[in-house]
Design a protein around this motif. Structure first.
Motif, PDB file in Angstrom:
ATOM      1  N   GLN A  59      27.128  48.588  57.969  1.00 21.54           N
ATOM      2  CA  GLN A  59      27.156  47.734  56.785  1.00 21.54           C
ATOM      3  C   GLN A  59      27.019  46.259  57.155  1.00 21.54           C
ATOM      4  OE1 GLN A  59      30.586  48.544  54.364  1.00 21.54           O
ATOM      5  NE2 GLN A  59      29.922  50.623  53.831  1.00 21.54           N
ATOM      6  N   LEU A  60      27.574  45.892  58.307  1.00 23.57           N
ATOM      7  CA  LEU A  60      27.488  44.494  58.740  1.00 23.57           C
ATOM      8  C   LEU A  60      26.055  44.055  58.978  1.00 23.57           C
ATOM      9  CD1 LEU A  60      30.488  43.933  61.182  1.00 23.57           C
ATOM     10  CD2 LEU A  60      30.023  42.757  59.023  1.00 23.57           C
ATOM     11  N   GLN A  61      25.202  44.962  59.433  1.00 22.12           N
ATOM     12  CA  GLN A  61      23.820  44.567  59.719  1.00 22.12           C
ATOM     13  C   GLN A  61      23.019  44.294  58.447  1.00 22.12           C
ATOM     14  OE1 GLN A  61      21.878  47.703  61.849  1.00 22.12           O
ATOM     15  NE2 GLN A  61      22.220  49.237  60.264  1.00 22.12           N
ATOM     16  N   HIS A  62      23.556  44.689  57.281  1.00 24.31           N
ATOM     17  CA  HIS A  62      22.878  44.438  56.009  1.00 24.31           C
ATOM     18  C   HIS A  62      23.622  43.436  55.136  1.00 24.31           C
ATOM     19  CE1 HIS A  62      20.114  47.749  56.777  1.00 24.31           C
ATOM     20  NE2 HIS A  62      21.152  48.540  57.032  1.00 24.31           N
ATOM     21  N   ILE A  63      24.728  42.892  55.654  1.00 19.51           N
ATOM     22  CA  ILE A  63      25.633  42.131  54.799  1.00 19.51           C
ATOM     23  C   ILE A  63      24.992  40.865  54.235  1.00 19.51           C
ATOM     24  CG2 ILE A  63      26.669  40.667  56.582  1.00 19.51           C
ATOM     25  CD1 ILE A  63      28.500  42.489  53.699  1.00 19.51           C
ATOM     26  N   PHE A  64      24.002  40.304  54.945  1.00 18.66           N
ATOM     27  CA  PHE A  64      23.369  39.062  54.473  1.00 18.66           C
ATOM     28  C   PHE A  64      22.102  39.319  53.658  1.00 18.66           C
ATOM     29  CE2 PHE A  64      25.774  37.541  58.198  1.00 18.66           C
ATOM     30  CZ  PHE A  64      26.505  36.526  57.601  1.00 18.66           C
ATOM     31  N   GLU A  65      21.781  40.557  53.418  1.00 13.55           N
ATOM     32  CA  GLU A  65      20.601  40.862  52.607  1.00 13.55           C
ATOM     33  C   GLU A  65      20.898  40.597  51.132  1.00 13.55           C
ATOM     34  OE1 GLU A  65      19.465  44.861  53.387  1.00 13.55           O
ATOM     35  OE2 GLU A  65      18.999  44.496  55.509  1.00 13.55           O
ATOM     36  N   PRO A  66      19.900  40.130  50.373  1.00 12.77           N
ATOM     37  CA  PRO A  66      20.147  39.844  48.954  1.00 12.77           C
ATOM     38  C   PRO A  66      20.492  41.102  48.174  1.00 12.77           C
ATOM     39  CG  PRO A  66      17.806  39.702  49.460  1.00 12.77           C
ATOM     40  CD  PRO A  66      18.522  39.834  50.767  1.00 12.77           C
ATOM     41  N   PHE A  67      21.488  40.968  47.300  1.00 12.91           N
ATOM     42  CA  PHE A  67      21.947  42.029  46.399  1.00 12.91           C
ATOM     43  C   PHE A  67      22.612  43.194  47.127  1.00 12.91           C
ATOM     44  CE2 PHE A  67      18.243  40.034  44.355  1.00 12.91           C
ATOM     45  CZ  PHE A  67      18.854  39.531  43.224  1.00 12.91           C
ATOM     46  N   TYR A  68      22.902  43.012  48.415  1.00 12.83           N
ATOM     47  CA  TYR A  68      23.605  44.081  49.122  1.00 12.83           C
ATOM     48  C   TYR A  68      25.101  43.932  48.914  1.00 12.83           C
ATOM     49  CZ  TYR A  68      25.402  47.111  52.782  1.00 12.83           C
ATOM     50  OH  TYR A  68      26.089  48.091  53.461  1.00 12.83           O
ATOM     51  N   ARG A  69      25.759  45.031  48.563  1.00 10.75           N
ATOM     52  CA  ARG A  69      27.208  45.039  48.383  1.00 10.75           C
ATOM     53  C   ARG A  69      27.776  46.188  49.189  1.00 10.75           C
ATOM     54  NH1 ARG A  69      25.201  43.674  43.302  1.00 10.75           N
ATOM     55  NH2 ARG A  69      25.049  45.842  42.645  1.00 10.75           N
ATOM     56  N   PRO A  70      28.769  45.912  50.025  1.00 10.89           N
ATOM     57  CA  PRO A  70      29.361  46.990  50.818  1.00 10.89           C
ATOM     58  C   PRO A  70      30.056  48.033  49.960  1.00 10.89           C
ATOM     59  CG  PRO A  70      30.581  44.948  51.112  1.00 10.89           C
ATOM     60  CD  PRO A  70      29.351  44.602  50.369  1.00 10.89           C
ATOM     61  N   ASP A  71      30.433  47.643  48.734  1.00  6.87           N
ATOM     62  CA  ASP A  71      31.028  48.602  47.823  1.00  6.87           C
ATOM     63  C   ASP A  71      29.991  49.665  47.482  1.00  6.87           C
ATOM     64  OD1 ASP A  71      32.130  48.487  44.352  1.00  6.87           O
ATOM     65  OD2 ASP A  71      32.484  49.960  45.932  1.00  6.87           O
ATOM     66  N   LEU A  72      30.249  50.914  47.848  1.00  4.42           N
ATOM     67  CA  LEU A  72      29.272  51.978  47.641  1.00  4.42           C
ATOM     68  C   LEU A  72      28.967  52.195  46.173  1.00  4.42           C
ATOM     69  CD1 LEU A  72      30.472  54.589  50.290  1.00  4.42           C
ATOM     70  CD2 LEU A  72      28.671  52.879  50.486  1.00  4.42           C
ATOM     71  N   ALA A  73      29.893  51.848  45.315  1.00  9.98           N
ATOM     72  CA  ALA A  73      29.664  52.025  43.878  1.00  9.98           C
ATOM     73  C   ALA A  73      28.808  50.909  43.310  1.00  9.98           C
ATOM     74  CB  ALA A  73      30.995  52.090  43.137  1.00  9.98           C
ATOM     75  N   HIS A  74      28.572  49.824  44.110  1.00 15.56           N
ATOM     76  CA  HIS A  74      27.790  48.673  43.654  1.00 15.56           C
ATOM     77  C   HIS A  74      28.345  48.138  42.332  1.00 15.56           C
ATOM     78  CE1 HIS A  74      25.112  49.711  46.814  1.00 15.56           C
ATOM     79  NE2 HIS A  74      24.275  48.737  46.497  1.00 15.56           N
ATOM     80  N   SER A  75      29.632  48.138  42.230  1.00 16.81           N
ATOM     81  CA  SER A  75      30.265  47.623  41.015  1.00 16.81           C
ATOM     82  C   SER A  75      30.324  46.113  41.071  1.00 16.81           C
ATOM     83  CB  SER A  75      31.678  48.201  40.867  1.00 16.81           C
ATOM     84  OG  SER A  75      32.373  47.580  39.820  1.00 16.81           O
ATOM     85  N   GLN A  76      29.823  45.456  40.057  1.00 12.55           N
ATOM     86  CA  GLN A  76      29.855  43.999  40.020  1.00 12.55           C
ATOM     87  C   GLN A  76      31.260  43.487  39.764  1.00 12.55           C
ATOM     88  OE1 GLN A  76      26.945  42.560  37.285  1.00 12.55           O
ATOM     89  NE2 GLN A  76      25.233  43.091  38.588  1.00 12.55           N
ATOM     90  N   ALA A  77      32.121  44.342  39.269  1.00 11.92           N
ATOM     91  CA  ALA A  77      33.496  43.925  39.042  1.00 11.92           C
ATOM     92  C   ALA A  77      34.233  43.714  40.349  1.00 11.92           C
ATOM     93  CB  ALA A  77      34.222  44.970  38.195  1.00 11.92           C
ATOM     94  N   THR A  78      33.869  44.484  41.384  1.00  9.87           N
ATOM     95  CA  THR A  78      34.540  44.365  42.675  1.00  9.87           C
ATOM     96  C   THR A  78      33.639  43.776  43.744  1.00  9.87           C
ATOM     97  OG1 THR A  78      33.902  46.624  43.225  1.00  9.87           O
ATOM     98  CG2 THR A  78      36.031  46.333  42.177  1.00  9.87           C
ATOM     99  N   GLY A  79      32.365  44.021  43.637  1.00  9.69           N
ATOM    100  CA  GLY A  79      31.459  43.596  44.700  1.00  9.69           C
ATOM    101  C   GLY A  79      30.554  42.441  44.347  1.00  9.69           C
ATOM    102  N   GLY A  80      30.720  41.808  43.169  1.00 15.03           N
ATOM    103  CA  GLY A  80      29.867  40.701  42.783  1.00 15.03           C
ATOM    104  C   GLY A  80      28.440  41.161  42.588  1.00 15.03           C
ATOM    105  N   ASN A  81      27.512  40.222  42.705  1.00 15.81           N
ATOM    106  CA  ASN A  81      26.099  40.577  42.545  1.00 15.81           C
ATOM    107  C   ASN A  81      25.361  40.663  43.877  1.00 15.81           C
ATOM    108  OD1 ASN A  81      25.631  37.856  43.268  1.00 15.81           O
ATOM    109  ND2 ASN A  81      25.738  37.230  41.117  1.00 15.81           N
TER     110      ASN A  81
END
Length: 373
Positions: free
Chosen positions: A316-338
Motif C-alpha cells: 500500500q505504501l508504494q501507491h500512497i502518493f498516487e492520486p485518488f488512492y486510499r488505503p481504506d479498502l472500502a474507499h469510503s470518503q468518510a474515513t479515507g478522504g478523496n
C-alpha cells in the motif's frame, strides 16, 4: 577543378606555382646573364714560343651554355617542385582530412567521435572548438531527450489523472442524481424530504470539496508554482498551522503534542508549503483514533509528523502518493478522504525540491511523515 579533392587540388596548385617560379628564374637568368660585359682573354702559345691574345665572345658562350643546361636544370627544378608540393600538400591536407573524418562521425552522433588535435596553431584550435561544440551538442541532445521523457510522463500522468478524476466524480454524481430522481417521483422512503435533502446537501459538499482538490492538484501539475518566494520562520508557521488541528484532535479525544526545539528561516513559497503541511496534519488527525496520539517535532531542520495508527503494508505504501488512492479498502470518503491529500503534498514538495519520506514508526506504532529542509 571543383570536383577535384583537396589534396590533388593543393598539390597541382603548389606544383604549378613552383614551376612558374622556376621558369621565371630561368628566364631572368637567360635575359640578364648574357648582358653582362665580361671580357675573357685567352693566351695562345705557339711552337716558336710566341704568345698571342684573343678575346672570347662571352654573351654568346653564356647563352650556348645555358641552352645546353636548361633541360637538366628544369628537370631538377620540376623534381624538387614535385617533392616540395607533395609534402606541403600532405602537411596541409592531413589535419583537414582528419577533421573532415571526425565531423562525418559526429554527424552520425557517434558518442566516441573526437577530432584529433595535432597542433597548437589555428587548425588545432579549430579541432578543440569542434570537440567542445560536439560535446555541448551531445549534452543538449541528452537534456532534450530527458525533457521529452518528462513531458511524455507528465502527459501520461495528466491523462491518468483526468480518467481517475472522472471515475471518482461519477460515483457521487450518480448517487445524487438517483436520490433526487427518487425524491421527485416520491418512491418509498425518498418521500421523506427532511432526511434526504440534508443527505443531498452532504453529497454536494463532498463534490465541491473533491472538485476543489482536483482543480488545485491540476493547477499544481500543469502550471507549477507561480507563488513568489519569501523568507519566513518555520517555527512560527508550524505554530500557526498546528493550533486548529490540535483543537480538532482534542475534540476527537486524540492527544496532540508539539515539540519545536529549534527554528529555521527558509526562502520558499509560504502558501504552497502551508498547503502541504496542512494536508499532512489533516491526514494525521483523520487516521488517528481516540486515545491515540499525534506528535509534531521540528529539530535540526527536520520536521516529523507522527501519528499512532494502523501501519500500512509495503504494497500500500508504494501507491500512497498516487492520486485518488486510499488505503481504506472500502474507499469510503468518510474515513479515507478523496485520496488527493498526499498526492498534492508530493506535487508541492517535489516542485520545492524538498526531501521527504512516509514510513512506519519504530516498533510499528504508527506512521511518520518527515520533511528535510
Amino acid at each position: 577543378m571543383k570536383k577535384i579533392k583537396l589534396f590533388p587540388k593543393i598539390f597541382l596548385f603548389t606544383f604549378a606555382m613552383m614551376l612558374l617560379i622556376s621558369f621565371i628564374a630561368h628566364l631572368l637568368i637567360f635575359l640578364i646573364a648574357p648582358a653582362q660585359n665580361v671580357l675573357v682573354t685567352n693566351i695562345l702559345v705557339t711552337n716558336a714560343g710566341a704568345s698571342t691574345l684573343s678575346e672570347v665572345d662571352m654573351p654568346r658562350l653564356i647563352t650556348q651554355t645555358m641552352l645546353k643546361t636548361f633541360p637538366i636544370s628544369i628537370l631538377c627544378c620540376a623534381t624538387i617542385s614535385a617533392l616540395f608540393s607533395y609534402f606541403f600538400s600532405r602537411g596541409i591536407t592531413t589535419p583537414i582530412l582528419s577533421l573532415s573524418k571526425s565531423a562525418n562521425q559526429m554527424s552520425k552522433l557517434e558518442p566516441d567521435a573526437k577530432a584529433a588535435v595535432l597542433s597548437t596553431d589555428e587548425i588545432g584550435a579549430l579541432a578543440t572548438d569542434i570537440n567542445n561544440l560536439y560535446q555541448s551538442l551531445l549534452l543538449t541532445i541528452r537534456n532534450l531527450e530527458l525533457e521529452k521523457e518528462k513531458v511524455s510522463l507528465a502527459e501520461k500522468e495528466k491523462i491518468d489523472f483526468l480518467r481517475t478524476a472522472s471515475h471518482e466524480l461519477k460515483t457521487p454524481v450518480t448517487e445524487l442524481n438517483a436520490t433526487l430522481e427518487n425524491m421527485i417521483l416520491g418512491i418509498g422512503e425518498y418521500r421523506d424530504y427532511e432526511t434526504y435533502l440534508p443527505k443531498c446537501k452532504e453529497i454536494t459538499e463532498q463534490l465541491g470539496d473533491m472538485i476543489r482538490d482536483i482543480l488545485n492538484a491540476s493547477r499544481l501539475q500543469t502550471q507549477g508554482n507561480n507563488e513568489p518566494c519569501s523568507n519566513f520562520s518555520l517555527r512560527t508557521l508550524l505554530t500557526e498551522l498546528c493550533e486548529p488541528y490540535r483543537l480538532i484532535a482534542e475534540a476527537k479525544g486524540v492527544k496532540f503534542k508539539i515539540e519545536l526545539s529549534s527554528d529555521a528561516f527558509v526562502y520558499l513559497p509560504e502558501g504552497q508549503l502551508k498547503k502541504a503541511i496542512s494536508n499532512i496534519l489533516s491526514n494525521a488527525v483523520n487516521y488517528t483514533e481516540a486515545g491515540q496520539s499525534i506528535s509534531v517535532v521540528f529539530d535540526k531542520n527536520k520536521l516529523s509528523v507522527s501519528n499512532e495508527c494502523r501501519v500500512l503494508p509495503p504494497e500500500q505504501l508504494q501507491h500512497i502518493f498516487e492520486p485518488f488512492y486510499r488505503p481504506d479498502l472500502a474507499h469510503s470518503q468518510a474515513t479515507g478522504g478523496n485520496g488527493l491529500g498526499l498526492y498534492i503534498v508530493q506535487t508541492i514538495l517535489d516542485k520545492l525540491r524538498l526531501k521527504y519520506q512516509f514510513v512506519p514508526m519504530p516498533n510499528d506504532r504508527g506512521m511518520s511523515f518527515t520533511i528535510q529542509f
